[in-house]
Design an enzyme around this catalytic site. Structure first.
Site, PDB file in Angstrom:
ATOM      1  N   CYS A 102      21.196 -40.427  -5.942  1.00 18.87           N
ATOM      2  CA  CYS A 102      20.333 -41.234  -6.790  1.00 18.87           C
ATOM      3  C   CYS A 102      20.614 -42.704  -6.490  1.00 18.87           C
ATOM      4  O   CYS A 102      21.781 -43.079  -6.374  1.00 18.87           O
ATOM      5  CB  CYS A 102      20.619 -40.924  -8.259  1.00 18.87           C
ATOM      6  SG  CYS A 102      19.593 -41.855  -9.404  1.00 18.87           S
ATOM      7  N   LEU A 103      19.565 -43.499  -6.360  1.00 20.14           N
ATOM      8  CA  LEU A 103      19.764 -44.918  -6.042  1.00 20.14           C
ATOM      9  C   LEU A 103      20.515 -45.641  -7.164  1.00 20.14           C
ATOM     10  O   LEU A 103      21.078 -46.708  -6.934  1.00 20.14           O
ATOM     11  CB  LEU A 103      18.415 -45.600  -5.768  1.00 20.14           C
ATOM     12  CG  LEU A 103      17.666 -45.065  -4.538  1.00 20.14           C
ATOM     13  CD1 LEU A 103      16.313 -45.742  -4.395  1.00 20.14           C
ATOM     14  CD2 LEU A 103      18.501 -45.255  -3.275  1.00 20.14           C
ATOM     15  N   GLU A 145      13.006 -37.071 -10.364  1.00 22.71           N
ATOM     16  CA  GLU A 145      12.342 -38.311 -10.810  1.00 22.71           C
ATOM     17  C   GLU A 145      11.781 -38.158 -12.218  1.00 22.71           C
ATOM     18  O   GLU A 145      11.865 -39.081 -13.029  1.00 22.71           O
ATOM     19  CB  GLU A 145      11.237 -38.720  -9.826  1.00 22.71           C
ATOM     20  CG  GLU A 145      11.727 -39.020  -8.412  1.00 22.71           C
ATOM     21  CD  GLU A 145      12.905 -39.979  -8.370  1.00 22.71           C
ATOM     22  OE1 GLU A 145      12.986 -40.891  -9.217  1.00 22.71           O
ATOM     23  OE2 GLU A 145      13.769 -39.801  -7.492  1.00 22.71           O
ATOM     24  N   HIS A 148      14.254 -38.865 -14.919  1.00 21.61           N
ATOM     25  CA  HIS A 148      14.520 -40.279 -15.210  1.00 21.61           C
ATOM     26  C   HIS A 148      13.635 -40.784 -16.359  1.00 21.61           C
ATOM     27  O   HIS A 148      14.037 -41.669 -17.106  1.00 21.61           O
ATOM     28  CB  HIS A 148      14.256 -41.141 -13.966  1.00 21.61           C
ATOM     29  CG  HIS A 148      15.401 -41.208 -13.001  1.00 21.61           C
ATOM     30  ND1 HIS A 148      16.644 -41.709 -13.337  1.00 21.61           N
ATOM     31  CD2 HIS A 148      15.493 -40.857 -11.691  1.00 21.61           C
ATOM     32  CE1 HIS A 148      17.441 -41.652 -12.277  1.00 21.61           C
ATOM     33  NE2 HIS A 148      16.770 -41.138 -11.267  1.00 21.61           N
TER      34      HIS A 148
END
Ligand code: NI
Length: 179
Positions: A102-103, A145, A148
């Site tokens: 995960c960034l 995603e 999130h």
């Protein structure tokens, strides 16, 4: 366009429920989506959700490179894509483990259980409805995603912390196992 600053794990913006987007075609939303795609490519990453760039909105961008799907004939590569106000339905009860990073959690990865297949629906900036049924890596990216938007990080899905670590160490361990 601009490269956006990415929120890291520990920042509260990553833990809240994101808000629906009232007007997906609004100029500021188009600009945000374009900047998110540029930021994702620059990182580089395969997905980025708006809360990760400090915007608590129900938007994420993603892509599925062909080399990530080569091993799974049911998987489908896709270029840069956006989903606004997405809905996600997991298909079936079986869960498969796969590596995720995960960034917002740089330098680490873990094996995370996810549904093998999902159905998703959302709109793009032109108001086009996007509906797909996908599996494999494509399904995994979308589940990561989508989480999130509900304040869920992949670390919260891990059930075997023996399969969580720094990329550098996990790479070394994998090479060692191969010798
Ligand atoms: Ni992430």
């Amino acid at each position: 366009m601009a490269i956006l600053k990415i929120a890291r794990m520990g920042h509260p913006v990553l833990l809240r429920q994101a808000d629906p987007v009232a007007d997906p075609g609004a100029p500021e939303i188009r600009r945000l989506v374009a900047d998110m795609m540029e930021t994702m490519e620059d990182a580089p990453g395969v997905g980025l959700a708006a809360p990760q760039v400090f915007q608590p909105l129900r938007i994420f961008v993603f892509r599925v490179p062909g080399d990530r799907t080569a091993t799974d004939p049911t998987d489908s590569p896709i270029g840069n894509s956006v989903l606004i106000n997405p809905e996600l339905e997991l298909i079936g009860d079986d869960r498969v483990l796969g590596w995720e990073g995960c960034l917002s959690i740089p330098g680490m990865r873990a094996a995370v259980p996810r549904a093998r297949a999902v159905r998703y629906r959302g709109v793009d900036c032109d108001g086009n409805v996007v509906t797909r049924t996908v599996s494999g890596f494509h399904a995994r990216v979308v589940q990561h995603e989508y989480d999130h938007l509900d304040g869920i990080l992949y670390t919260m899905r891990v059930n075997d912390f023996g399969l969580f670590g720094f990329n550098e160490e996990l790479d070394k361990a994998a090479q060692g196992a191969g010798r």
